[in-house]
Design an enzyme around this catalytic site. Sequence first.
Site, PDB file in Angstrom:
ATOM      1  N   TYR A 177       4.684   4.598  11.356  1.00 55.93           N
ATOM      2  CA  TYR A 177       4.993   3.174  11.480  1.00 55.93           C
ATOM      3  C   TYR A 177       5.810   2.607  10.313  1.00 55.93           C
ATOM      4  O   TYR A 177       6.105   1.419  10.294  1.00 55.93           O
ATOM      5  CB  TYR A 177       3.715   2.354  11.665  1.00 55.93           C
ATOM      6  CG  TYR A 177       2.652   2.555  10.599  1.00 55.93           C
ATOM      7  CD1 TYR A 177       2.689   1.843   9.400  1.00 55.93           C
ATOM      8  CD2 TYR A 177       1.602   3.451  10.787  1.00 55.93           C
ATOM      9  CE1 TYR A 177       1.724   2.023   8.424  1.00 55.93           C
ATOM     10  CE2 TYR A 177       0.626   3.636   9.823  1.00 55.93           C
ATOM     11  CZ  TYR A 177       0.689   2.918   8.643  1.00 55.93           C
ATOM     12  OH  TYR A 177      -0.265   3.094   7.676  1.00 55.93           O
ATOM     13  N   ARG A 217       0.861  -1.182   0.000  1.00 52.49           N
ATOM     14  CA  ARG A 217       0.000   0.000   0.000  1.00 52.49           C
ATOM     15  C   ARG A 217       0.898   1.233   0.000  1.00 52.49           C
ATOM     16  O   ARG A 217       1.508   1.576   1.010  1.00 52.49           O
ATOM     17  CB  ARG A 217      -0.914  -0.042   1.224  1.00 52.49           C
ATOM     18  CG  ARG A 217      -1.616   1.259   1.525  1.00 52.49           C
ATOM     19  CD  ARG A 217      -2.678   1.080   2.598  1.00 52.49           C
ATOM     20  NE  ARG A 217      -2.215   0.465   3.825  1.00 52.49           N
ATOM     21  CZ  ARG A 217      -1.559   1.095   4.801  1.00 52.49           C
ATOM     22  NH1 ARG A 217      -1.254   2.366   4.670  1.00 52.49           N
ATOM     23  NH2 ARG A 217      -1.205   0.447   5.888  1.00 52.49           N
ATOM     24  N   HIS A 241      -3.264   4.320   5.037  1.00 54.58           N
ATOM     25  CA  HIS A 241      -4.406   3.407   5.139  1.00 54.58           C
ATOM     26  C   HIS A 241      -5.677   4.092   4.652  1.00 54.58           C
ATOM     27  O   HIS A 241      -6.422   3.556   3.832  1.00 54.58           O
ATOM     28  CB  HIS A 241      -4.566   2.956   6.590  1.00 54.58           C
ATOM     29  CG  HIS A 241      -5.735   2.065   6.834  1.00 54.58           C
ATOM     30  ND1 HIS A 241      -5.783   0.761   6.401  1.00 54.58           N
ATOM     31  CD2 HIS A 241      -6.916   2.295   7.458  1.00 54.58           C
ATOM     32  CE1 HIS A 241      -6.936   0.223   6.750  1.00 54.58           C
ATOM     33  NE2 HIS A 241      -7.649   1.132   7.393  1.00 54.58           N
TER      34      HIS A 241
END
Length: 400
Positions: free
Chosen positions: A306, A293, A297
């Site tokens: 992260y 990705r 998100h």
Amino acid sequence: MGASTPEPGHQKAEQASRILEASRSFGITPEQYMLPAQQQIRMLDPEGNLISESEQGTGPGHEYPIPEDDVLLKAYEGLVAGRRINDQNYALVRQGRLAVYPSSHGQEACQVGAALGLGTQDWMFPTYRDTVSVITRGVDPLEVMVSFRGDWHCGYNPHDYKVSAMSTPLTTQLLHAVGVAHAAKLRGEDTVVLAMCGDGATSEGDFHEALNFAAVFEVPVVFFVQNNGYAISVPLSSQSAAPSLAHKAIGYGMAGEQVDGNDMVAVLATLRRAVHLARENSTPLLLEATTYRMQAHTNADDDTRYRDSEEVEQWKRKDPLKRMRTFLTNKGLLDEATEERISAKAEEIAASLRQAMTTEPKGDPLELFEHVYAEPTAQLHEQRDQLADELTRAEEGGHA
């Protein structure tokens, strides 16, 4: 009277026989058929060059023929459109025209392959991130996007396209997919169901229940896991100790396979093979596509907390769109005129999305009462009439 249920021993013998027959089609043992190949299936290198069979590391018998030229071009057209749709919708979110958008930028090969790998009679059960899959399946882009604007309905009739409403609750759609496949089998219908999910979904109890039911009752479902590395911010290493998610399949009694999810040719070839096997043998399979990705998100996520930029840059070099463009150019299927035609079509879709999402929808407040009960109660009728009266007085210049 209904048909009798086979004895457990007889049922298990039938299942073993089907697995044996499927493995013979590959020229391998049942044990080899059940386990994923030692290396993930790959047909294009990171630059987009076709690699030899010996370099693919697919093991004996795992032959996946390259799709036909017209299918390859259609897949590339889907990639270009999908990338443009993802980027346009991401821009619309920043402009406040969409409430939220889970982008699949970088995962478009999985998205397009999922739609093109199915027959017209088959069903797709997508997640909230599978917008491009749903559009590639034939649903009008404008109908797909209304739910992300905040409309109360999913925007399209699932039965018209054999595409379930995109599921926001994690993994619940897998159970629904298995149910549809089971019903189709009982009716004797020629239907395969594609149950889509991400790597995070494999940590849910519904994932276990769906796979276990599908294997025990031998229903034609292909579980397609798009492993993009993160369940929002949680990396796969914190969710599973298995060698791959594809290895989970054998624990349920089904075959598993792992494919390079950024290789459009391999994704399409393996998905078509999985759908064929599910249809011919009436058995489930698990296909894990390793992808990434590229964007956050959703617009509510800060992915810099992260993962670092170097990791993202590494995956940019494996861009499925660039790899497919190189492959088709080398193959003589893509020239400048074709590229311009495909890009122009993608721009038309983006323009229609901009136009639709910048137009303020005119909601009807009375719709609030239409789908509360199959038969409206007396109290609901009373409330509706009261609101209708207030709206009428407001239009006439009175005080609502």
